[in-house]
Design an enzyme around this catalytic site. Sequence first.
Site, PDB file in Angstrom:
ATOM      1  N   GLU A 121       0.833  -1.207   0.000  1.00 17.22           N
ATOM      2  CA  GLU A 121       0.000   0.000   0.000  1.00 17.22           C
ATOM      3  C   GLU A 121       0.869   1.259   0.000  1.00 17.22           C
ATOM      4  O   GLU A 121       1.898   1.325   0.664  1.00 17.22           O
ATOM      5  CB  GLU A 121      -0.895  -0.015   1.236  1.00 17.22           C
ATOM      6  CG  GLU A 121      -1.874   1.123   1.325  1.00 17.22           C
ATOM      7  CD  GLU A 121      -2.766   0.987   2.557  1.00 17.22           C
ATOM      8  OE1 GLU A 121      -3.080   2.019   3.176  1.00 17.22           O
ATOM      9  OE2 GLU A 121      -3.149  -0.154   2.900  1.00 17.22           O
ATOM     10  N   GLU A 125      -2.994  10.912   2.649  1.00 11.56           N
ATOM     11  CA  GLU A 125      -4.206  11.112   3.452  1.00 11.56           C
ATOM     12  C   GLU A 125      -4.215  12.518   4.037  1.00 11.56           C
ATOM     13  O   GLU A 125      -3.188  13.037   4.484  1.00 11.56           O
ATOM     14  CB  GLU A 125      -4.304  10.058   4.558  1.00 11.56           C
ATOM     15  CG  GLU A 125      -4.550   8.661   3.994  1.00 11.56           C
ATOM     16  CD  GLU A 125      -4.953   7.660   5.053  1.00 11.56           C
ATOM     17  OE1 GLU A 125      -6.129   7.225   5.035  1.00 11.56           O
ATOM     18  OE2 GLU A 125      -4.098   7.299   5.871  1.00 11.56           O
TER      19      GLU A 125
END
Length: 358
Positions: A121, A125
Site C-alpha cells: 500500500e 491522506e
Amino acid sequence: MHSSAWRCVAVVVGLLSCRATAQTYSSCNPLQGSSCPADTALGMAIDVDFTQGEVNSFTKSGGEPTYGSDGVTFTVAKSGDSPQLTSVFYIMFGRVEISLKAAPGAGIVSSFVLQSDDLDEIDWEWLGADATEVQSNYFGKGITSSYNRGQFHEMGNNQDGFVTYVIDWTSDRIVWMIDGTAVRTLQASEAESNQYPQTPMQVKFGAWSGGDPSNAEGTIQWARGPTDYSKGPFSMSVKSVKITDYSTGHSYSYGDTSGSWQSIKSDGGEINGNLGNADTLTTTAVASGTTSTETVPAGGIGGSSSEPTSSSNLPEGWVMTSEGKIVPSSSADLRPVFSTVFIFTLCATLASTRRFWP
C-alpha cells in the site's frame, strides 16, 4: 450484440459496486496460495477528467459519489458513509497524478491509496482537522506492527482549492509530490524488510470518518476526532486523475508466494516495459516531512481491512481509451487491454439463476 454486452457489463459493474464500506482487503491474497485470478493490467496511460462525468473504469462503493464542475465529489454526512472509487485495473509500478480538494471536518479523512492484492500500500491522506498538512505513508504485505512509516508534510490550504498530488513508484523508489515539489522519497533499500510496496496496485480514492465513535480509540485520535456530523456534510472532490502504468500487458499474475516484484508475470507484455516514462518525473523543489509515531490505520479508505475487494476482467475485444473509458473495440482504434472470459461466465450464471444483487 453490443447492446446485450453493455447490459451484461452494467450488471457486473453494479455487482462490484455493491460492496460494503472500507473496501481495502484482498478477497484472494496471492501470498496464501496460487489459485488467485490474474489482475487486469492498465498497461498504458490514461487521463480521466471527472468534470465530464463518471467513467466505467472505476467502480463506486461505500456511498454515492456525485459529479459536477468540481469533478467527482465524495460526501460524508452520517456514520457509515465512506464513498470511494476503485479502478477495475491494476498498475505494476507507475505514476498517478490527482487533482484533489480535501474535505474539512474534525475526524474526516480524505484518502488516495494504491493497494495490491497482497496488501502492499502507498497512501496520501488528509485530515480535515488541519487544512495545512498532508500525510504520506506506505505498508507492505498488510503488516502494521510498527507505525514509523507515516510522515506529515506542511503545505498551503488544501481545502480551499484543488492541488496536484503525485505518487511516482518504481522498483527502486517512491516519490510523493505536491504541485511539483518532492516532499518525500523512499528508497527500496530504506524500507523495513519485505515492506517495500512492489506488487500490482489498484487506484482508490474517497472520504471517510476516522473520527466516528464506532472506530478504535487509536483511529479516532489519529484522525483528530471525534466527528460531529451536525457540522457536516463534509465533502472531498477530485477533478482529474492521470495514471501511467510503467509495465505493459493484458494482466498481471503472481508467479509464487514471495510477494517480490521479480515474481510478477505479465501476460502479453513486460514488467517495467513502459519504464521509459519514469524519466519524465520533474520536480521544482524538494521539501522534508515530519515522521509520525501515531497509530496510523492501514487499509486506507475506511481504515479497515475486514471487507473484500474484487477486480473485474472484461472480455477480449474491449478496450481502454486514453480518457479511461472501457468500450467495445469497434468504438475505438486501440488495442485490447483485457483478456479473460470472467464477465461472460458471470453473466451466464446470472442469467441462469436470475439472482441479482440490489
